[in-house]
Design a protein around this motif. Structure first.
Motif, PDB file in Angstrom:
ATOM      1  N   GLN A 172       0.833  -1.196   0.000  1.00 44.30           N
ATOM      2  CA  GLN A 172       0.000   0.000   0.000  1.00 44.30           C
ATOM      3  C   GLN A 172       0.875   1.257   0.000  1.00 44.30           C
ATOM      4  N   ARG A 173       1.999   1.215   0.718  1.00 47.76           N
ATOM      5  CA  ARG A 173       2.906   2.367   0.712  1.00 47.76           C
ATOM      6  C   ARG A 173       3.580   2.512  -0.649  1.00 47.76           C
ATOM      7  N   LEU A 174       3.833   1.368  -1.302  1.00 46.65           N
ATOM      8  CA  LEU A 174       4.399   1.430  -2.652  1.00 46.65           C
ATOM      9  C   LEU A 174       3.405   2.107  -3.607  1.00 46.65           C
ATOM     10  N   ALA A 175       2.122   1.756  -3.460  1.00 42.63           N
ATOM     11  CA  ALA A 175       1.101   2.401  -4.295  1.00 42.63           C
ATOM     12  C   ALA A 175       1.110   3.904  -4.048  1.00 42.63           C
ATOM     13  N   LEU A 176       1.257   4.287  -2.774  1.00 41.24           N
ATOM     14  CA  LEU A 176       1.334   5.713  -2.432  1.00 41.24           C
ATOM     15  C   LEU A 176       2.539   6.369  -3.092  1.00 41.24           C
ATOM     16  N   ALA A 177       3.686   5.693  -3.026  1.00 38.81           N
ATOM     17  CA  ALA A 177       4.905   6.250  -3.609  1.00 38.81           C
ATOM     18  C   ALA A 177       4.742   6.422  -5.114  1.00 38.81           C
ATOM     19  N   SER A 178       4.089   5.455  -5.761  1.00 33.98           N
ATOM     20  CA  SER A 178       3.920   5.526  -7.209  1.00 33.98           C
ATOM     21  C   SER A 178       3.075   6.736  -7.586  1.00 33.98           C
ATOM     22  N   VAL A 179       2.076   7.012  -6.746  1.00 33.34           N
ATOM     23  CA  VAL A 179       1.217   8.166  -7.007  1.00 33.34           C
ATOM     24  C   VAL A 179       1.970   9.461  -6.693  1.00 33.34           C
ATOM     25  N   LEU A 180       2.702   9.408  -5.587  1.00 37.21           N
ATOM     26  CA  LEU A 180       3.484  10.559  -5.126  1.00 37.21           C
ATOM     27  C   LEU A 180       4.488  11.011  -6.189  1.00 37.21           C
ATOM     28  N   ALA A 181       5.084  10.045  -6.896  1.00 40.34           N
ATOM     29  CA  ALA A 181       6.124  10.355  -7.877  1.00 40.34           C
ATOM     30  C   ALA A 181       5.605  11.268  -8.973  1.00 40.34           C
ATOM     31  N   ALA A 182       4.313  11.137  -9.291  1.00 39.38           N
ATOM     32  CA  ALA A 182       3.740  11.959 -10.353  1.00 39.38           C
ATOM     33  C   ALA A 182       3.375  13.357  -9.847  1.00 39.38           C
ATOM     34  N   GLN A 183       3.569  13.602  -8.540  1.00 35.50           N
ATOM     35  CA  GLN A 183       3.335  14.900  -7.913  1.00 35.50           C
ATOM     36  C   GLN A 183       1.979  15.523  -8.202  1.00 35.50           C
ATOM     37  N   PRO A 184       0.899  14.816  -7.855  1.00 38.90           N
ATOM     38  CA  PRO A 184      -0.423  15.443  -7.989  1.00 38.90           C
ATOM     39  C   PRO A 184      -0.661  16.417  -6.828  1.00 38.90           C
ATOM     40  N   GLU A 185      -1.739  17.204  -6.905  1.00 36.58           N
ATOM     41  CA  GLU A 185      -2.021  18.147  -5.815  1.00 36.58           C
ATOM     42  C   GLU A 185      -2.877  17.499  -4.741  1.00 36.58           C
ATOM     43  N   VAL A 186      -3.740  16.570  -5.189  1.00 38.42           N
ATOM     44  CA  VAL A 186      -4.707  15.962  -4.283  1.00 38.42           C
ATOM     45  C   VAL A 186      -4.465  14.456  -4.214  1.00 38.42           C
ATOM     46  N   PHE A 187      -4.553  13.901  -3.019  1.00 40.91           N
ATOM     47  CA  PHE A 187      -4.482  12.450  -2.850  1.00 40.91           C
ATOM     48  C   PHE A 187      -5.823  11.933  -2.374  1.00 40.91           C
ATOM     49  N   VAL A 188      -6.370  10.967  -3.100  1.00 38.21           N
ATOM     50  CA  VAL A 188      -7.610  10.340  -2.667  1.00 38.21           C
ATOM     51  C   VAL A 188      -7.286   8.905  -2.285  1.00 38.21           C
ATOM     52  N   LEU A 189      -7.618   8.511  -1.056  1.00 35.61           N
ATOM     53  CA  LEU A 189      -7.358   7.144  -0.615  1.00 35.61           C
ATOM     54  C   LEU A 189      -8.675   6.518  -0.185  1.00 35.61           C
ATOM     55  N   ASP A 190      -9.102   5.476  -0.916  1.00 29.11           N
ATOM     56  CA  ASP A 190     -10.393   4.852  -0.651  1.00 29.11           C
ATOM     57  C   ASP A 190     -10.188   3.595   0.193  1.00 29.11           C
ATOM     58  N   GLU A 191     -10.517   3.657   1.473  1.00 28.89           N
ATOM     59  CA  GLU A 191     -10.328   2.536   2.422  1.00 28.89           C
ATOM     60  C   GLU A 191      -8.918   1.942   2.299  1.00 28.89           C
ATOM     61  N   PRO A 192      -7.869   2.756   2.443  1.00 28.57           N
ATOM     62  CA  PRO A 192      -6.532   2.234   2.180  1.00 28.57           C
ATOM     63  C   PRO A 192      -6.048   1.216   3.209  1.00 28.57           C
ATOM     64  N   THR A 193      -6.703   1.151   4.381  1.00 25.06           N
ATOM     65  CA  THR A 193      -6.143   0.293   5.431  1.00 25.06           C
ATOM     66  C   THR A 193      -7.052  -0.868   5.819  1.00 25.06           C
ATOM     67  N   SER A 194      -8.178  -1.055   5.123  1.00 26.00           N
ATOM     68  CA  SER A 194      -9.143  -2.059   5.590  1.00 26.00           C
ATOM     69  C   SER A 194      -8.606  -3.478   5.472  1.00 26.00           C
ATOM     70  N   GLN A 195      -7.628  -3.708   4.614  1.00 25.62           N
ATOM     71  CA  GLN A 195      -7.105  -5.073   4.463  1.00 25.62           C
ATOM     72  C   GLN A 195      -5.722  -5.237   5.102  1.00 25.62           C
ATOM     73  N   LEU A 196      -5.361  -4.297   5.988  1.00 25.14           N
ATOM     74  CA  LEU A 196      -4.018  -4.340   6.571  1.00 25.14           C
ATOM     75  C   LEU A 196      -4.057  -4.737   8.048  1.00 25.14           C
ATOM     76  N   ASP A 197      -2.919  -5.221   8.539  1.00 25.70           N
ATOM     77  CA  ASP A 197      -2.807  -5.497   9.958  1.00 25.70           C
ATOM     78  C   ASP A 197      -2.494  -4.181  10.688  1.00 25.70           C
ATOM     79  N   PRO A 198      -2.588  -4.173  12.043  1.00 23.37           N
ATOM     80  CA  PRO A 198      -2.427  -2.910  12.773  1.00 23.37           C
ATOM     81  C   PRO A 198      -1.118  -2.172  12.445  1.00 23.37           C
ATOM     82  N   LEU A 199      -0.043  -2.926  12.242  1.00 24.32           N
ATOM     83  CA  LEU A 199       1.234  -2.296  11.909  1.00 24.32           C
ATOM     84  C   LEU A 199       1.126  -1.578  10.563  1.00 24.32           C
ATOM     85  N   GLY A 200       0.519  -2.241   9.578  1.00 22.91           N
ATOM     86  CA  GLY A 200       0.318  -1.659   8.259  1.00 22.91           C
ATOM     87  C   GLY A 200      -0.555  -0.414   8.327  1.00 22.91           C
TER      88      GLY A 200
END
Lengths: 574, 234
Positions: free
Chosen positions: A153-181
């Motif tokens: 999920q952080r890799l997906a964030l980095a991939s989006v971040l690299a394109a330098q958009p102004e707005v980040f939309v995250l749709d339930e980014p943590t529902s399938q992760l463990d507490p550490l994630g």
């Protein structure tokens, strides 16, 4: 003018033309804000995200009226690709959103930049920079399929971040992760917000979302129900008993305000630390041990049933995967009735343990007896009569044309009579709140409901042992309520319910016994009060006790707290 | 790549099986030097040995130019011309398979795709190639998960025929539906990362196309032409 403007928007998907997903919705989002969005499943949260990124109307067909503009551009007059330069999107499933065509993490991040035709040096610099921003610079050479959910999920964030958009939309980014994630992703997102990005996050996890967001929107049936400062919104929603997962600390504070024990002018707490500070000034009416005795503290103790009725027996069980990884390293225990929750960090052996309960995996050393049957000597199809196992991902099993048929699959396999099957299916549908959708196709339902269908299909088999693997993941307040009732219902029928979960709140409310696993061994095995009272030991397997337990500890109470009600009995009895 | 195409053309031009057999041996030799002989040989054997048996039997028995009987067992006669033609077909296929495997094993797939795109291949086609490399293990993993989930719901994989047919449905539908669900997310994610953008693309990985590469390409072309002329003239 706001960065994002939504004006009087109504949208219905082509598949459901008579049920608008969004109704007359108007909303403006300012540059640099961190907007949290929550609400029941199917309330319109995902549709809201898709609107901002232009997936509605460009990818999802339907009836569209109103206007959306992002940084001055009307989204209906542009393309998804062009909008992507302004709006980055992170999806719920950590793995599906990777390109699936990269051999290293760095290549994955570079994908968007390659498509933009940037010079090679620039691509490398920006990709490395983005990886550093999500704390993954050391994993640049890894294969994307080696990553955990949180890393992916952080890799997906980095991939989006690299394109330098102004707005980040995250749709339930943590529902399938463990507490550490979950922690990792929220940390990165709030860093981005501090770095000046505009962030929109949809989540059911209000314990995290409310702390980080500076604005919270509750969507209900396609409309904005509340919108404002997170504390105010949560207080109003709690007052109205709206079904969202109000953080326990806020709920406690609200009740004490209502009872006149805390002045209503002070800001409501969102974290355990804030709550502890607030409560340290409130005088206790009784001691913690008194409160537990007074209240519903008379929980059932760990089982002491005679050996003859033993449902499941593990005898020095070891399991090594063919790859050589030892997942279970010497577990001996017996499970009889009631609700047993299995907790522990990813890789502690929880899922491997669960798969031994119905013979899907057989011990490489030692043995497992399921109601007297040695799992090494019986086929899974036979053991399925004794122990039903509901997996995490419903999409690995749903295949029939209606929900009702799907739920019947198990009883039919076990060769039950039509009348018997009908009765069991109806009861399972009731328990999982699916009567209203029994004629629908399973894949027309949202993921949380599909997951309940999969659970119902296992319940309908009426097995003496029921095993649920992460049943609450991605569920909204109603779904979690239904699951809680289910577990209680099954336990009262005398069944053994084993729940593998990261949800410590669920475990503290419903478990009769908690087994914490750590590196394939049993770390703790006792009633919830005893297990959650040992914060330091639990920390070894990255399990944090529920918020109310930690709050009690910070307040120096003489007993371990398991529910907000117990804590309230101390400060405002009656 | 040029070498693979060149060899393919040559082996189909050569008249008897000795030439292709020699080239196949050379290719396996190259594989041995490069250190992946066992992998290439194993896969090539899996692909071509059943083919060898089939083609030799069929051609040995039924080749149109059969004249010289080799062995006769009862009414069945095995012909010499057919055998040598069968061997020719086999060695042609063996060369192609070995050459392709050698290329796949010796080349980083991403670099190969970048090189193809530089030579004008559509980036979408290159993506499909790269994605398919990961798609197969991913599908295997999901198929395993589906089998487990359905068995846990009492599905018996060892029951009667009707049950087994049902079991197949219980496997295939979730597998396909699941693939479609992830495809929706993936296509949006690709779109959002400018995948369908027109215009120049660049690449993180640089694939040098040096003088040596050019020499190999052109000499391969020259050899193909020479072999062709030899076959036509003689």
């Amino acid at each position: 003018m706001s960065l994002i403007e939504i004006e009087d928007l109504t949208f219905s998907y082509a598949s459901q033309p008579d049920e608008p997903a969004l109704r007359n919705l108007s909303c403006g989002i300012e540059q640099g804000s961190f907007v949290g969005i929550t609400g029941l499943a199917e309330a319109g949260k995902s549709s809201f995200c898709r609107l901002v990124a232009g997936y509605i109307p460009h990818f999802f067909d339907g009836k569209f009226s109103g206007r959306v503009s992002v940084a001055g551009t009307d989204t209906s007059e542009t393309t998804i690709g062009e909008l992507a330069e302004k709006v980055g999107f992170v999806f719920e499933n950590p793995f599906d959103q990777l390109t699936g065509a990269s051999l290293t993490v760095l290549e994955e991040v570079a994908f968007a930049l390659e498509n933009m035709g940037l010079p090679r040096e620039e691509i490398r610099r920006r990709a490395e920079e983005s990886l550093a921003q999500v704390g993954m610079e050391d994993l640049a050479d890894w294969h994307p399929q080696q990553l955990s959910g949180g890393q992916s999920q952080r890799l997906a964030l980095a991939s989006v971040l690299a394109a330098q958009p102004e707005v980040f939309v995250l749709d339930e980014p943590t529902s399938q992760l463990d507490p550490l994630g979950v922690e990792e992703v929220f940390d990165v997102v709030s860093n981005m917000h501090r770095g000046g990005y505009t962030v929109i996050v949809v989540s059911q996890d209000l314990d995290h979302l409310a702390v980080h967001a500076n604005r919270l929107i509750v969507i209900h049936e396609g409309e904005i129900k509340w919108d404002g400062e997170p504390r105010q919104v949560l207080l109003k929603a709690a007052e109205a008993r709206h079904p969202i997962l109000i953080p326990d600390v806020l709920e406690i504070s609200r009740s004490l305000r209502a009872a006149g024990r805390i002045p209503s002018s002070s800001p409501a707490p969102l974290t355990v630390e804030q709550a502890a500070t607030e409560l340290s000034n409130v005088e206790k009416q009784s001691s913690a041990s008194e409160a537990i005795v007074m209240g519903k503290g008379s929980r059932r103790l760990p089982d002491s049933t005679p050996e003859s009725s033993m449902e499941i027996l593990f005898e020095d069980v070891h399991y090594d995967y063919p790859t050589g990884v030892s997942a279970i390293r010497g577990v001996s225990l017996s499970l009889s009735g009631g609700c047993v929750c299995i907790v522990g960090q990813n890789g502690a052996g929880k899922t491997t343990f669960a798969r031994h309960l119905n013979g899907l995996l057989r011990p490489t050393r030692g043995r497992v007896l399921v109601r007297g049957k040695d799992t090494r000597e019986h086929r899974v199809a036979e053991l399925a009569r004794e122990a039903g196992l509901a997996f995490q991902n419903p999409d690995d099993q749903l295949f029939r044309s209606t929900v009702e048929d799907e739920v019947r699959f198990g009883p039919d396999n076990l060769g039950m009579s039509p009348d018997e099957a009908k009765r069991l299916v109806a009861s399972a549908l009731d328990l999982m709140g699916l009567q209203a959708v029994r004629e629908k196709k399973p894949y027309d339902l949202g993921l949380p409901e599909r997951k309940r269908v999969a659970t119902a299909s296992v319940i309908a088999m009426d097995t003496p042992v029921v095993v649920l693997d992460e049943p609450t993941g991605g569920q909204d307040a109603e779904g979690i309520g239904l699951l809680g009732n289910l577990v209680g219902h099954l336990a009262r029928q005398g069944k053994l319910v084993v729940v593998v979960t990261h949800d410590v709140k669920f475990a503290s409310q419903h478990a009769d016994r908690i087994i914490a696993l750590y590196q394939g061994r049993v770390l703790l095995d006792d009633g919830p009060r005893t297990v959650f009272g040992q914060e330091e030991i639990l920390a070894r397997t990255h399990v944090e006790p529920p918020a109310v337990t930690r709050l009690g500890k910070l307040l120096g109470l003489d007993e371990t707290m398991l529910s907000p009600e117990e804590l309230l009995d101390i400060f405002a009895p009656g | 790549m040029a070498v693979v195409v060149g060899l393919t053309v040559i082996v189909f031009l050569l008249p008897n099986f000795l030439g292709p057999a020699l080239i196949a041996v050379v290719l396996l030799g190259v594989a041995a030097v490069a250190g992946f002989l066992d992998r290439v040989a194993k896969l090539a054997a899996v692909v071509t040995v059943p083919f060898l048996i089939a083609v030799v039997i069929v051609q040995g028995l039924f080749y149109a130019g059969n004249e010289t009987p080799l062995i006769a067992i009862g009414p069945v006669t095995f012909w010499e011309e057919g055998l040598s033609y069968g061997l020719l077909v086999f060695f042609r296929v063996l060369v192609v398979v070995c050459a392709v495997l050698l290329m796949v094993y010796s080349t980083h797939p991403k670099k190969m795709m970048v090189a193809f795109i530089d030579k004008g291949l559509s980036p979408k086609l290159a993506y499909v190639f790269m994605a398919s490399l990961q798609f197969v293990p991913e599908m295997q993993r999901r198929a395993q998960a589906i089998i487990e989930a359905q068995q846990a719901r009492g599905l018996d994989l060892k029951a009667n025929l009707w049950r087994r047919f049902q079991a197949l449905l219980a496997m295939m539908i979730p597998l396909l539906t699941g693939a479609l669900i992830s495809a929706e997310t993936r296509s949006l994610a690709l779109e959002a990362r400018g995948f369908s953008r027109v215009g120049v693309r660049s690449h993180l990985i640089e694939v040098p196309d040096g003088a040596a590469d050019r020499v190999i390409r052109w000499s391969m072309a020259a050899i193909v032409i020479l072999v062709a002329i030899w076959r036509i003239v003689l």
